[in-house]
Design an enzyme around this catalytic site. Sequence first.
Site, mmCIF file in Angstrom:
data_model
loop_
_atom_site.group_PDB
_atom_site.id
_atom_site.type_symbol
_atom_site.label_atom_id
_atom_site.label_comp_id
_atom_site.label_asym_id
_atom_site.label_seq_id
_atom_site.Cartn_x
_atom_site.Cartn_y
_atom_site.Cartn_z
ATOM 1 N N GLU A 36 44.171 43.386 48.260
ATOM 2 C CA GLU A 36 44.839 42.331 47.718
ATOM 3 C C GLU A 36 44.451 41.056 47.206
ATOM 4 O O GLU A 36 45.228 40.356 47.662
ATOM 5 C CB GLU A 36 46.605 42.248 48.523
ATOM 6 C CG GLU A 36 46.950 43.016 48.955
ATOM 7 C CD GLU A 36 47.822 44.003 47.756
ATOM 8 O OE1 GLU A 36 48.188 43.012 46.333
ATOM 9 O OE2 GLU A 36 48.962 44.579 47.460
ATOM 10 N N HIS A 51 52.247 43.948 56.451
ATOM 11 C CA HIS A 51 53.831 45.451 56.303
ATOM 12 C C HIS A 51 54.368 45.179 57.875
ATOM 13 O O HIS A 51 55.217 45.561 58.340
ATOM 14 C CB HIS A 51 53.288 46.390 56.241
ATOM 15 C CG HIS A 51 52.046 46.361 54.958
ATOM 16 N ND1 HIS A 51 51.351 47.268 54.625
ATOM 17 C CD2 HIS A 51 51.726 45.192 54.134
ATOM 18 C CE1 HIS A 51 50.606 47.007 53.385
ATOM 19 N NE2 HIS A 51 50.954 45.722 53.108
#
Length: 225
Positions: A76, A97
């Site tokens: 990312e 997450h």
Amino acid sequence: MTMMLEQERLQVAKTALAMLQTGLVVNTSGNVSIRVDDRIAITPSGLPYESLEARDIPVVDMQGNPLSGDLLPSSETPLHVSVYAANPSVKAIVHTHSVYATAVSTLVKELPAIHYQVVDLGGPVPVAPYQTFGSAELAKSVTDTMRGRTATLMQNHGSLTVGENVDQALARTITLEWLCRVYLIAVQSGTPSLIDDEELDRVLQQQIRLGEERQRRLNARGRRA
Ligand SMILES: [Zn+2]
């Protein structure tokens, strides 16, 4: 030989471990970064957070090109680079997450003002539309949604918070996860009442007043020392 951004790399490693130990991430999901001018220290891709040392944390430039470290930067990295580029005051980013944030990201377009602490995140938290992980499209989706905010949910993916330092970014992730947990419990039991914008403004003014008072006391303590 001195290591580039050694203190920041150590902080990234420590924060990644804290995210694992507090249950915000499992295995190697999620990532954290710290920006100093035009350099970014970011967690490596797919390495267990328990064993991270400063030298394991890659440093990249504002295009995501590697500057220091042998390991592959987080998948990312384009997302982190994009958020930093659009927000010069942002010095740290935490992405997870985490369970409750991810669950809420699949249900709503915005986490509403279910509690006054939503003010700590800049108000109701928007949900950035889904895009494939690691893609330029995801970076754009989150960056566009973030504008003026300190937190966003990422649809069917997770959460992202920013801060003037990494402790602030992590604290906001913890606040967001807590708010999402409260929200999910409330909507399972009925239709929660919400706080309106006018009241959120009052909360903000109250927090500013309290922050100034706290600082005055700290300064007074400093002068006496
Ligand atoms: Zn992710």
